[in-house]
Design a protein around this motif. Structure first.
Motif, PDB file in Angstrom:
ATOM      1  N   GLY A   1       0.782  -1.237   0.000  1.00 11.10           N
ATOM      2  CA  GLY A   1       0.000   0.000   0.000  1.00 11.10           C
ATOM      3  C   GLY A   1       0.807   1.276   0.000  1.00 11.10           C
ATOM      4  O   GLY A   1       0.247   2.358   0.221  1.00 11.10           O
ATOM      5  N   GLY A   2       2.102   1.194  -0.266  1.00 12.69           N
ATOM      6  CA  GLY A   2       2.930   2.398  -0.256  1.00 12.69           C
ATOM      7  C   GLY A   2       3.439   2.799  -1.627  1.00 12.69           C
ATOM      8  O   GLY A   2       4.393   3.582  -1.729  1.00 12.69           O
TER       9      GLY A   2
ATOM     10  N   ASP B   1       0.885  -0.662   9.509  1.00 13.29           N
ATOM     11  CA  ASP B   1       0.185   0.482   8.921  1.00 13.29           C
ATOM     12  C   ASP B   1      -1.322   0.297   9.035  1.00 13.29           C
ATOM     13  O   ASP B   1      -2.050   1.226   9.417  1.00 13.29           O
ATOM     14  CB  ASP B   1       0.598   0.628   7.456  1.00 13.29           C
ATOM     15  CG  ASP B   1       0.134   1.938   6.856  1.00 13.29           C
ATOM     16  OD1 ASP B   1       0.882   2.925   6.951  1.00 13.29           O
ATOM     17  OD2 ASP B   1      -0.981   1.977   6.300  1.00 13.29           O
TER      18      ASP B   1
ATOM     19  N   GLY C   1       3.370  -3.476   6.602  1.00 16.15           N
ATOM     20  CA  GLY C   1       2.014  -3.282   6.111  1.00 16.15           C
ATOM     21  C   GLY C   1       0.971  -3.576   7.173  1.00 16.15           C
ATOM     22  O   GLY C   1      -0.026  -2.851   7.307  1.00 16.15           O
TER      23      GLY C   1
ATOM     24  N   GLY D   1      -0.572   3.568   4.015  1.00 20.82           N
ATOM     25  CA  GLY D   1       0.736   3.231   3.467  1.00 20.82           C
ATOM     26  C   GLY D   1       1.872   4.096   3.969  1.00 20.82           C
ATOM     27  O   GLY D   1       3.034   3.853   3.612  1.00 20.82           O
TER      28      GLY D   1
END
Length: 542
Positions: free
Chosen positions: A33-34, A358, A355, A109
């Motif tokens: 997600g980054g 996060d 992740g 992210g």
């Protein structure tokens, strides 16, 4: 010039290499997600590959911090002097948000992007200790909303201000942690530092801490015995009135590695501090800080593996022996590919935990459960592999790798650190069991995470079945804690590779790490594997 002084068959310096070009890291950044931060990560990686940044790292490591307990007139000052290069490293890391910046970003992210940035800023790991502590302190400090309101904006600031002055007046601050004592070590409940309450709401701390991270930080979280039991306190280096707090730096530890980081022995001689969280619940308050620094340990060990692999790939691609380049020799290819498999598996698991962190921060309870059990196991296993991996990378250089000029001895000295800091192997393994005891539902979350990939490969399926049996058998569980943690980590790595990894890397991992067709050292991959794509992914790129 005499022919004896003509230099040939020596490897050029590895400069201009961008660690952000690592396929496994780039893929994990996107997957967790980054992806929106890829350009920032690439820019920092490019800086890490410059000769200037490498020089900063060399100087900070070579010129270790010096304790200045007194000034020229005999006044107690308790200051540590760093090489200017250390401050350049700190300034760069903070400007790029490697510290607490994600806590100020309301964007999915953000913690993954920070993790990837830590993974490409490879020039010197010592200064990353205060960076990690500054990251980890924020959720713990939030247990005292009044203190958080004052200090959190300064902790998340992207300005590095090393001046020793009142924290609230600065443009940016860093944080440290002071937990262990000489008689207790990891058994922090054995601490004897006393906290006496004062009429104004503060406490007075008296005691001796055996290891205090980053002693020139602006604020610290400290464990001390209050009337209701072990409690967590925020202790500033400089008090609000501008006077120095009674925090005495007794000595800077002389360590195997991590030379740039001034790990110190501290004496609190009536120091002022403020309660964070509920009195008597100090471990509960500070545990989130510990968990976040454990995440950074796993990330740091994975980074060490990728860096060592990159150095070994570069050396063997340029060094000739017995009529050809080392990298083309079948046995060397076996060694390098084996190291590459380990580095990929470590990176995928560490980034999966980033992740999970996060998403847990954003309220995802399932991810919080997976992180609770998975992070302890990941910290144990990834960090445990780093030292052998660094030794093998150094050995790829032959005798040249044993010379300090190669940089490999520094990599090797740093490798054991992550396995020891924030809970050595036994502590991490036992914390894996503690996760199961305190949050039994995290076992079901773990098995659910593994179920899909396990159904896609018989070798992974057999391993997960064995793990399920291990977890269901309470007899001698503590005795088997290391085996349990190892098998959880291997299961998670296998699941990630089967479900999301490169097929050649996944196959090599499954055959060796799960199916047992592997020796006791790197370079014992069986025949029949496709090594070319594994090595291609590990090739050094600008």
């Amino acid at each position: 010039m005499s022919d004896t002084h003509v230099v040939f068959n020596q490897v050029p310096p590895l400069q201009g290499y961008n660690p952000a070009t690592s396929p496994v890291l780039a893929e994990a950044l996107e997957r967790e997600g980054g992806g929106w931060g890829a350009e920032e990560v690439f820019a920092l990686g490019a800086l890490a590959g410059t000769a200037e940044a490498e020089r900063w790292g060399d100087l900070a490591d070579r010129n270790a911090p010096i304790l200045r307990a007194y000034d020229r007139y005999g006044h107690r000052v308790d200051e540590i002097e760093y090489d200017p290069a250390y401050h350049e490293l700190m300034r760069t890391a903070i400007a790029h948000g490697l510290h607490a910046a994600p806590w100020a970003e309301d964007r999915p992210g953000a913690h993954v992007v920070r993790a990837a940035k830590n993974g490409v800023w490879t020039v010197e790991p010592g200064h990353l200790c205060p960076i990690s502590m500054t990251y980890a302190v924020v959720p713990a400090l939030r247990h005292n909303p009044e203190l958080a309101a004052i200090y959190e904006p300064l902790l998340t600031s992207r300005i590095y201000d090393p001046e020793l002055t009142v924290p609230a007046t600065k443009t940016g601050i860093t944080a440290g942690m002071s937990m262990t004592e000489k008689q207790g070590g990891s058994d922090v409940r054995a601490g004897t530092t006393q906290a006496v309450p004062n009429a104004d709401g503060s406490h007075t701390l008296t005691g001796h801490k055996w290891f205090t991270s980053a002693a020139m930080s602006d604020i610290f979280l400290v464990l001390a015995q209050a009337p209701a039991g072990l409690s967590c306190f925020m202790l500033p280096r400089v008090l609000p009135d501008g006077t120095r707090n009674r925090m005495r730096i007794m000595r800077v530890k002389d360590k195997l590695g991590n030379h740039a980081n001034a790990s110190s022995e501290i004496e609190y001689d009536g120091a002022a501090a403020w309660l964070v969280g509920e009195e008597g619940r100090g471990v509960r308050t500070i545990i989130e800080m510990v968990n976040l620094t454990r995440l950074d340990c796993a990330l740091g060990s994975a980074t060490s593996m990728r860096k060592g692999l990159a150095q070994a790939m570069h050396h063997t691609a340029h060094r000739k022996a017995f009529g050809g380049y080392l990298i083309d020799a079948p046995l060397m290819r076996n060694v390098l590919a084996d190291m590459a498999v380990e580095a990929e598996a470590a990176t995928m698991l560490a980034m999966r935990m980033a992740g999970a962190t996060d998403r847990a921060v954003r309220g995802d309870e399932r991810e919080a459960m997976l992180r609770r059990i998975g992070l302890a196991a990941a910290k144990y296993w990834i960090c445990k592999q780093a030292t052998a991996h660094a030794a093998e990378a150094m050995e790829c250089f032959g005798g040249n790798g044993y010379a300090e000029e190669s940089g490999m001895p520094r990599l090797f000295r740093e490798a054991p650190l992550m396995g020891i800091w924030e809970g050595s192997g036994n502590v991490s393994a036992l914390d894996t069991l503690r996760a199961m005891a305190t949050k039994p539902e995290c076992v079901e979350v773990l098995l659910d995470e593994l179920a899909g990939p396990a159904g896609q490969d018989a070798r992974l399926g057999a391993h997960v079945d064995g793990l399920r049996a291990q977890l269901a058998d309470p007899a001698t569980l503590e005795y088997r804690a290391r085996a349990v943690a190892e098998n959880i980590a291997l299961a998670l790595q296998g699941a990630l590779l089967v479900g999301r990894g490169h097929p050649a890397v996944a196959e090599a991992f499954l055959v060796t790490r799960l199916d047992g067709r592997h020796g006791g050292a790197y370079g014992t991959l069986p025949t029949g594997l496709d090594l070319a794509p594994i090595l291609e992914r590990a090739m050094v790129k600008g």
